[in-house]
Motif scaffolding. Sequence first.
Motif, PDB file in Angstrom:
ATOM      1  N   THR A 130       9.681 -27.778   9.247  1.00  0.00           N
ATOM      2  CA  THR A 130      11.106 -28.070   9.160  1.00  0.00           C
ATOM      3  C   THR A 130      11.741 -27.121   8.153  1.00  0.00           C
ATOM      4  O   THR A 130      11.099 -26.691   7.182  1.00  0.00           O
ATOM      5  CB  THR A 130      11.354 -29.522   8.698  1.00  0.00           C
ATOM      6  OG1 THR A 130      10.720 -29.736   7.423  1.00  0.00           O
ATOM      7  CG2 THR A 130      10.804 -30.518   9.709  1.00  0.00           C
ATOM      8  N   VAL A 131      13.005 -26.770   8.364  1.00  0.00           N
ATOM      9  CA  VAL A 131      13.718 -25.870   7.458  1.00  0.00           C
ATOM     10  C   VAL A 131      13.794 -26.501   6.071  1.00  0.00           C
ATOM     11  O   VAL A 131      14.101 -27.687   5.921  1.00  0.00           O
ATOM     12  CB  VAL A 131      15.128 -25.575   7.988  1.00  0.00           C
ATOM     13  CG1 VAL A 131      15.920 -24.742   6.979  1.00  0.00           C
ATOM     14  CG2 VAL A 131      15.051 -24.851   9.320  1.00  0.00           C
ATOM     15  N   GLY A 132      13.475 -25.730   5.039  1.00  0.00           N
ATOM     16  CA  GLY A 132      13.466 -26.206   3.668  1.00  0.00           C
ATOM     17  C   GLY A 132      12.111 -26.698   3.210  1.00  0.00           C
ATOM     18  O   GLY A 132      11.924 -26.977   2.018  1.00  0.00           O
ATOM     19  N   GLU A 163      12.065 -21.019   5.641  1.00  0.00           N
ATOM     20  CA  GLU A 163      13.386 -20.584   5.183  1.00  0.00           C
ATOM     21  C   GLU A 163      14.526 -20.974   6.131  1.00  0.00           C
ATOM     22  O   GLU A 163      15.581 -21.436   5.704  1.00  0.00           O
ATOM     23  CB  GLU A 163      13.359 -19.066   4.995  1.00  0.00           C
ATOM     24  CG  GLU A 163      14.472 -18.507   4.162  1.00  0.00           C
ATOM     25  CD  GLU A 163      14.245 -17.037   3.872  1.00  0.00           C
ATOM     26  OE1 GLU A 163      14.281 -16.658   2.697  1.00  0.00           O
ATOM     27  OE2 GLU A 163      14.026 -16.261   4.826  1.00  0.00           O
ATOM     28  N   LYS A 164      14.305 -20.788   7.445  1.00  0.00           N
ATOM     29  CA  LYS A 164      15.360 -21.040   8.422  1.00  0.00           C
ATOM     30  C   LYS A 164      14.783 -20.968   9.828  1.00  0.00           C
ATOM     31  O   LYS A 164      13.596 -20.716  10.008  1.00  0.00           O
ATOM     32  CB  LYS A 164      16.477 -20.009   8.270  1.00  0.00           C
ATOM     33  CG  LYS A 164      15.994 -18.562   8.428  1.00  0.00           C
ATOM     34  CD  LYS A 164      17.117 -17.567   8.166  1.00  0.00           C
ATOM     35  CE  LYS A 164      16.598 -16.132   8.228  1.00  0.00           C
ATOM     36  NZ  LYS A 164      17.677 -15.143   7.995  1.00  0.00           N
ATOM     37  N   LYS A 165      15.629 -21.202  10.824  1.00  0.00           N
ATOM     38  CA  LYS A 165      15.274 -20.973  12.220  1.00  0.00           C
ATOM     39  C   LYS A 165      16.148 -19.844  12.741  1.00  0.00           C
ATOM     40  O   LYS A 165      17.311 -19.726  12.371  1.00  0.00           O
ATOM     41  CB  LYS A 165      15.470 -22.229  13.064  1.00  0.00           C
ATOM     42  CG  LYS A 165      14.498 -23.360  12.748  1.00  0.00           C
ATOM     43  CD  LYS A 165      14.534 -24.462  13.808  1.00  0.00           C
ATOM     44  CE  LYS A 165      13.870 -24.000  15.104  1.00  0.00           C
ATOM     45  NZ  LYS A 165      13.768 -25.090  16.106  1.00  0.00           N
ATOM     46  N   GLU A 166      15.571 -19.025  13.622  1.00  0.00           N
ATOM     47  CA  GLU A 166      16.297 -17.846  14.093  1.00  0.00           C
ATOM     48  C   GLU A 166      15.722 -17.381  15.423  1.00  0.00           C
ATOM     49  O   GLU A 166      14.510 -17.450  15.648  1.00  0.00           O
ATOM     50  CB  GLU A 166      16.172 -16.735  13.043  1.00  0.00           C
ATOM     51  CG  GLU A 166      17.035 -15.530  13.262  1.00  0.00           C
ATOM     52  CD  GLU A 166      16.998 -14.600  12.054  1.00  0.00           C
ATOM     53  OE1 GLU A 166      17.874 -14.741  11.177  1.00  0.00           O
ATOM     54  OE2 GLU A 166      16.084 -13.759  11.974  1.00  0.00           O
ATOM     55  N   PHE A 178      10.646 -20.203  13.605  1.00  0.00           N
ATOM     56  CA  PHE A 178      10.752 -20.596  12.213  1.00  0.00           C
ATOM     57  C   PHE A 178      10.501 -19.338  11.379  1.00  0.00           C
ATOM     58  O   PHE A 178       9.615 -18.547  11.697  1.00  0.00           O
ATOM     59  CB  PHE A 178       9.697 -21.645  11.855  1.00  0.00           C
ATOM     60  CG  PHE A 178       9.973 -23.009  12.403  1.00  0.00           C
ATOM     61  CD1 PHE A 178      10.875 -23.853  11.774  1.00  0.00           C
ATOM     62  CD2 PHE A 178       9.331 -23.459  13.550  1.00  0.00           C
ATOM     63  CE1 PHE A 178      11.140 -25.123  12.276  1.00  0.00           C
ATOM     64  CE2 PHE A 178       9.581 -24.723  14.058  1.00  0.00           C
ATOM     65  CZ  PHE A 178      10.494 -25.558  13.414  1.00  0.00           C
ATOM     66  N   ARG A 198       8.373 -11.951   5.190  1.00  0.00           N
ATOM     67  CA  ARG A 198       8.855 -12.991   6.095  1.00  0.00           C
ATOM     68  C   ARG A 198       8.108 -12.877   7.418  1.00  0.00           C
ATOM     69  O   ARG A 198       7.860 -11.777   7.912  1.00  0.00           O
ATOM     70  CB  ARG A 198      10.361 -12.858   6.341  1.00  0.00           C
ATOM     71  CG  ARG A 198      11.209 -13.289   5.162  1.00  0.00           C
ATOM     72  CD  ARG A 198      12.702 -13.230   5.470  1.00  0.00           C
ATOM     73  NE  ARG A 198      13.473 -13.793   4.377  1.00  0.00           N
ATOM     74  CZ  ARG A 198      13.904 -13.079   3.330  1.00  0.00           C
ATOM     75  NH1 ARG A 198      13.633 -11.786   3.257  1.00  0.00           N
ATOM     76  NH2 ARG A 198      14.588 -13.670   2.367  1.00  0.00           N
ATOM     77  N   TRP A 200       8.208 -14.508  11.388  1.00  0.00           N
ATOM     78  CA  TRP A 200       8.926 -15.277  12.402  1.00  0.00           C
ATOM     79  C   TRP A 200       7.880 -15.896  13.338  1.00  0.00           C
ATOM     80  O   TRP A 200       7.158 -15.183  14.039  1.00  0.00           O
ATOM     81  CB  TRP A 200       9.867 -14.368  13.174  1.00  0.00           C
ATOM     82  CG  TRP A 200      11.141 -14.034  12.449  1.00  0.00           C
ATOM     83  CD1 TRP A 200      12.388 -14.544  12.704  1.00  0.00           C
ATOM     84  CD2 TRP A 200      11.324 -13.092  11.374  1.00  0.00           C
ATOM     85  NE1 TRP A 200      13.324 -14.000  11.852  1.00  0.00           N
ATOM     86  CE2 TRP A 200      12.699 -13.100  11.019  1.00  0.00           C
ATOM     87  CE3 TRP A 200      10.457 -12.260  10.659  1.00  0.00           C
ATOM     88  CZ2 TRP A 200      13.220 -12.304  10.004  1.00  0.00           C
ATOM     89  CZ3 TRP A 200      10.971 -11.465   9.634  1.00  0.00           C
ATOM     90  CH2 TRP A 200      12.335 -11.502   9.321  1.00  0.00           C
TER      91      TRP A 200
END
Length: 230
Positions: A130-132, A163-166, A178, A198, A200
Motif C-alpha cells: 500500500t502507498v506509504g 512511495e506511490k502508484k504509477e 507500485f 526506485r 516500479w
Amino acid sequence: MNSKLFSVLLFLTGTISITAQDNCSKFYPMNEGVSMEYTNYNKKGKVEGVSAFKVVESNNTGDATHATMAINMRDAKGKDAYSTSYKLTCSGNMVTLDYESLLPTEMMEQYGDMDIEISGNDIEIPNELTVGQNLNDANVAMKISMSGINMNMTVDMTNRKVEKKESVTTTAGTYDCFVLYSENRSKMMMANQVYPSRVWLAEGIGMVKQETYKKNGELMSSTLLTAHSK
C-alpha cells in the motif's frame, strides 16, 4: 567486484516477475521456466547491456515455496559479462531473499579457501503493498581474513518504502505499478557510497522499471523490462 555486487543487489530489491499460479507469491516468479529480459541504460539513455533472468528450479516444502533464479548479464555487444544465481522463498504473505545469495558465486570462488564470515538480514517483499507502507531494511556483510588482514564489505538497504502508484509504458506493454524507494549504501575498506533507487513493481509481472541515482538525485542508470515469458 564491489560494483557487480551492488548492481545485482539493486536488481534483487524488486526485480522480477510473474504471479505464481500454485504458490503464495504475487510479485516474484516461482514457477520453473519463467523468464524475463531487462535492458540496462546509462544516464544518457544509451544501452549498456541486457540481463536475462530465469527460474531454473522450484519446489514446495510444507506451506513454503522455494525457487532458484539464474541471472546472466551481457554487455552492449552481446558478450557474456557476468552470471550468478540466488534463492528466494515464499511463505504466508511474504517473499524473502536469502542474504547470502546476494554474494555472487564468482566472488566466492575468487577467495577460495580464505576464512570468510557472512551475516545479514533477508530482503522482504510483502504480497500486499500500500502507498506509504514502510518496508524492513536489509543488508549483507562479508568479512574476509587474508594473512592476518581483515577486509570488510557491506551493502545496506535502508529507508525502504512504497512511495506511490504509477503507470509505466515500455516496449513490453503498459503496467500499473507500485513504486518502491530505498537508499543503498555500499561500503568496502575506505570507500563509502550511497545510491538512492526506485523500482516500479507490477502485480503479475514483477519489476517493470528501475532507476538508480547519485546522492544528489541525478540519474545514474535505468533498467526496463523488454521481454517476459511464462
